[in-house]
Motif scaffolding. Sequence first.
Motif, PDB file in Angstrom:
ATOM      1  N   VAL A 174       0.846  -1.185   0.000  1.00  0.00           N
ATOM      2  CA  VAL A 174       0.000   0.000   0.000  1.00  0.00           C
ATOM      3  C   VAL A 174       0.888   1.245   0.000  1.00  0.00           C
ATOM      4  O   VAL A 174       1.800   1.359   0.813  1.00  0.00           O
ATOM      5  CB  VAL A 174      -0.932   0.019   1.225  1.00  0.00           C
ATOM      6  CG1 VAL A 174      -1.791   1.279   1.210  1.00  0.00           C
ATOM      7  CG2 VAL A 174      -1.803  -1.229   1.250  1.00  0.00           C
ATOM      8  N   PHE A 175       0.608   2.166  -0.932  1.00  0.00           N
ATOM      9  CA  PHE A 175       1.389   3.386  -1.056  1.00  0.00           C
ATOM     10  C   PHE A 175       0.523   4.597  -0.732  1.00  0.00           C
ATOM     11  O   PHE A 175      -0.569   4.753  -1.284  1.00  0.00           O
ATOM     12  CB  PHE A 175       1.919   3.541  -2.486  1.00  0.00           C
ATOM     13  CG  PHE A 175       2.932   2.518  -2.877  1.00  0.00           C
ATOM     14  CD1 PHE A 175       4.278   2.712  -2.607  1.00  0.00           C
ATOM     15  CD2 PHE A 175       2.538   1.357  -3.522  1.00  0.00           C
ATOM     16  CE1 PHE A 175       5.215   1.764  -2.975  1.00  0.00           C
ATOM     17  CE2 PHE A 175       3.466   0.399  -3.895  1.00  0.00           C
ATOM     18  CZ  PHE A 175       4.811   0.600  -3.619  1.00  0.00           C
ATOM     19  N   GLY A 176       1.029   5.461   0.155  1.00  0.00           N
ATOM     20  CA  GLY A 176       0.385   6.744   0.372  1.00  0.00           C
ATOM     21  C   GLY A 176       0.676   7.681  -0.792  1.00  0.00           C
ATOM     22  O   GLY A 176       1.601   7.458  -1.577  1.00  0.00           O
ATOM     23  N   ARG A 177      -0.093   8.737  -0.898  1.00  0.00           N
ATOM     24  CA  ARG A 177       0.096   9.686  -1.992  1.00  0.00           C
ATOM     25  C   ARG A 177       1.482  10.313  -1.958  1.00  0.00           C
ATOM     26  O   ARG A 177       2.129  10.471  -3.001  1.00  0.00           O
ATOM     27  CB  ARG A 177      -0.989  10.763  -1.950  1.00  0.00           C
ATOM     28  CG  ARG A 177      -2.379  10.227  -2.271  1.00  0.00           C
ATOM     29  CD  ARG A 177      -3.466  11.229  -1.943  1.00  0.00           C
ATOM     30  NE  ARG A 177      -4.789  10.713  -2.263  1.00  0.00           N
ATOM     31  CZ  ARG A 177      -5.485   9.889  -1.471  1.00  0.00           C
ATOM     32  NH1 ARG A 177      -4.973   9.492  -0.309  1.00  0.00           N
ATOM     33  NH2 ARG A 177      -6.689   9.468  -1.840  1.00  0.00           N
ATOM     34  N   ASP A 178       1.951  10.691  -0.774  1.00  0.00           N
ATOM     35  CA  ASP A 178       3.276  11.308  -0.679  1.00  0.00           C
ATOM     36  C   ASP A 178       4.367  10.330  -1.091  1.00  0.00           C
ATOM     37  O   ASP A 178       5.366  10.718  -1.707  1.00  0.00           O
ATOM     38  CB  ASP A 178       3.536  11.803   0.746  1.00  0.00           C
ATOM     39  CG  ASP A 178       2.689  13.024   1.091  1.00  0.00           C
ATOM     40  OD1 ASP A 178       2.160  13.651   0.150  1.00  0.00           O
ATOM     41  OD2 ASP A 178       2.557  13.332   2.287  1.00  0.00           O
ATOM     42  N   GLN A 179       4.193   9.053  -0.755  1.00  0.00           N
ATOM     43  CA  GLN A 179       5.162   8.051  -1.191  1.00  0.00           C
ATOM     44  C   GLN A 179       5.222   7.971  -2.704  1.00  0.00           C
ATOM     45  O   GLN A 179       6.301   7.909  -3.292  1.00  0.00           O
ATOM     46  CB  GLN A 179       4.780   6.672  -0.641  1.00  0.00           C
ATOM     47  CG  GLN A 179       5.078   6.442   0.821  1.00  0.00           C
ATOM     48  CD  GLN A 179       4.653   5.042   1.223  1.00  0.00           C
ATOM     49  OE1 GLN A 179       3.472   4.734   1.291  1.00  0.00           O
ATOM     50  NE2 GLN A 179       5.623   4.197   1.479  1.00  0.00           N
ATOM     51  N   LEU A 180       4.064   7.964  -3.338  1.00  0.00           N
ATOM     52  CA  LEU A 180       4.033   7.861  -4.799  1.00  0.00           C
ATOM     53  C   LEU A 180       4.634   9.105  -5.445  1.00  0.00           C
ATOM     54  O   LEU A 180       5.354   8.993  -6.445  1.00  0.00           O
ATOM     55  CB  LEU A 180       2.602   7.646  -5.278  1.00  0.00           C
ATOM     56  CG  LEU A 180       2.015   6.270  -4.936  1.00  0.00           C
ATOM     57  CD1 LEU A 180       0.529   6.221  -5.272  1.00  0.00           C
ATOM     58  CD2 LEU A 180       2.762   5.146  -5.663  1.00  0.00           C
ATOM     59  N   LEU A 181       4.364  10.264  -4.872  1.00  0.00           N
ATOM     60  CA  LEU A 181       4.973  11.483  -5.413  1.00  0.00           C
ATOM     61  C   LEU A 181       6.487  11.411  -5.336  1.00  0.00           C
ATOM     62  O   LEU A 181       7.195  11.821  -6.257  1.00  0.00           O
ATOM     63  CB  LEU A 181       4.463  12.705  -4.654  1.00  0.00           C
ATOM     64  CG  LEU A 181       3.021  13.108  -4.955  1.00  0.00           C
ATOM     65  CD1 LEU A 181       2.560  14.171  -3.965  1.00  0.00           C
ATOM     66  CD2 LEU A 181       2.875  13.615  -6.379  1.00  0.00           C
ATOM     67  N   SER A 182       7.013  10.897  -4.229  1.00  0.00           N
ATOM     68  CA  SER A 182       8.449  10.780  -4.055  1.00  0.00           C
ATOM     69  C   SER A 182       9.051   9.724  -4.979  1.00  0.00           C
ATOM     70  O   SER A 182      10.072   9.943  -5.628  1.00  0.00           O
ATOM     71  CB  SER A 182       8.762  10.443  -2.595  1.00  0.00           C
ATOM     72  OG  SER A 182      10.144  10.200  -2.427  1.00  0.00           O
ATOM     73  N   GLN A 183       8.399   8.568  -5.062  1.00  0.00           N
ATOM     74  CA  GLN A 183       8.994   7.423  -5.744  1.00  0.00           C
ATOM     75  C   GLN A 183       8.726   7.391  -7.247  1.00  0.00           C
ATOM     76  O   GLN A 183       9.520   6.838  -8.002  1.00  0.00           O
ATOM     77  CB  GLN A 183       8.490   6.138  -5.091  1.00  0.00           C
ATOM     78  CG  GLN A 183       8.953   5.996  -3.653  1.00  0.00           C
ATOM     79  CD  GLN A 183       8.204   4.911  -2.887  1.00  0.00           C
ATOM     80  OE1 GLN A 183       7.475   4.120  -3.460  1.00  0.00           O
ATOM     81  NE2 GLN A 183       8.383   4.894  -1.571  1.00  0.00           N
ATOM     82  N   VAL A 184       7.616   7.976  -7.692  1.00  0.00           N
ATOM     83  CA  VAL A 184       7.292   7.980  -9.120  1.00  0.00           C
ATOM     84  C   VAL A 184       7.596   9.333  -9.750  1.00  0.00           C
ATOM     85  O   VAL A 184       8.242   9.408 -10.793  1.00  0.00           O
ATOM     86  CB  VAL A 184       5.813   7.604  -9.348  1.00  0.00           C
ATOM     87  CG1 VAL A 184       5.464   7.662 -10.836  1.00  0.00           C
ATOM     88  CG2 VAL A 184       5.532   6.216  -8.791  1.00  0.00           C
ATOM     89  N   TRP A 185       7.147  10.409  -9.079  1.00  0.00           N
ATOM     90  CA  TRP A 185       7.392  11.742  -9.626  1.00  0.00           C
ATOM     91  C   TRP A 185       8.824  12.211  -9.355  1.00  0.00           C
ATOM     92  O   TRP A 185       9.353  13.018 -10.091  1.00  0.00           O
ATOM     93  CB  TRP A 185       6.408  12.741  -9.047  1.00  0.00           C
ATOM     94  CG  TRP A 185       5.099  12.809  -9.775  1.00  0.00           C
ATOM     95  CD1 TRP A 185       4.684  13.798 -10.625  1.00  0.00           C
ATOM     96  CD2 TRP A 185       4.020  11.867  -9.718  1.00  0.00           C
ATOM     97  NE1 TRP A 185       3.428  13.507 -11.105  1.00  0.00           N
ATOM     98  CE2 TRP A 185       2.990  12.339 -10.561  1.00  0.00           C
ATOM     99  CE3 TRP A 185       3.827  10.657  -9.036  1.00  0.00           C
ATOM    100  CZ2 TRP A 185       1.789  11.656 -10.750  1.00  0.00           C
ATOM    101  CZ3 TRP A 185       2.641   9.971  -9.215  1.00  0.00           C
ATOM    102  CH2 TRP A 185       1.639  10.461 -10.056  1.00  0.00           C
ATOM    103  N   GLY A 186       9.407  11.736  -8.278  1.00  0.00           N
ATOM    104  CA  GLY A 186      10.802  12.058  -8.002  1.00  0.00           C
ATOM    105  C   GLY A 186      11.018  13.193  -7.034  1.00  0.00           C
ATOM    106  O   GLY A 186      12.123  13.683  -6.876  1.00  0.00           O
TER     107      GLY A 186
END
Length: 228
Positions: A174-186
């Motif tokens: 499970v990924f939080g939104r902030d995690q996805l922003l960090s890991q996918v958006w950079g």
Amino acid sequence: MTPSKGLVLIVEDERHIADLQRLYLAREGFGVHAEGDGAAGLEAVRRLRPVAVVLDIGLPGLDGIEFCRRLRAAEDWTPVILVTARDEEADRILGLELGADDYVTKPFSPRELVARVKAVLRRAAGPQATGVHRIGRLRLDPLRRTVHRDSEPVELTTTEFNLLAHLLARPGQVFGRDQLLSQVWGYADYRDSRVVDVYISQLRAKLGDASPIRTVRGVGYSVQESSL
């Protein structure tokens, strides 16, 4: 000699803003070409094949929203970074829904813009291939950067593809939104984490009933392999 980092197209009708963008991008080794209106910008994309487009929403004539619409309708997936005013939230979200990859809000730091360009190009290059992901009716090939639902190809933008690949590579997590922003958006300091929701919505619309993405209320998103 052409700069090794490729050509960035700026579509901006305010000359002083375009000149500032040009200066900072050129310092980082990018070639830069600028156009002052949307129609000329679209023609420049076709003619010059830039690695990315920095696009003002509030252009005269053909605005940034229609620019995005026409670019993606032509199946051109060149990364696009929107430049918006603070009161253009609705246009900003619509631009993302039409396939823009990121945005910056005026007034912005030129260094932030350069960082966003670099980040979107890293996403366009994609993660190193780790093998084909098959979940349910979906097949994602990171090397060829293709997605198929059953035997039918699914056309995704750069950011949509990378977000889906990130989730499919880690089923059950499970990924939080902030995690996805960090890991996918950079980056992790995004001012509006709702951008993740926009992209998830776009993915679900394109994948239809084959979408494996589940919402974990109050937390974020996950791919639940066992629920397919």
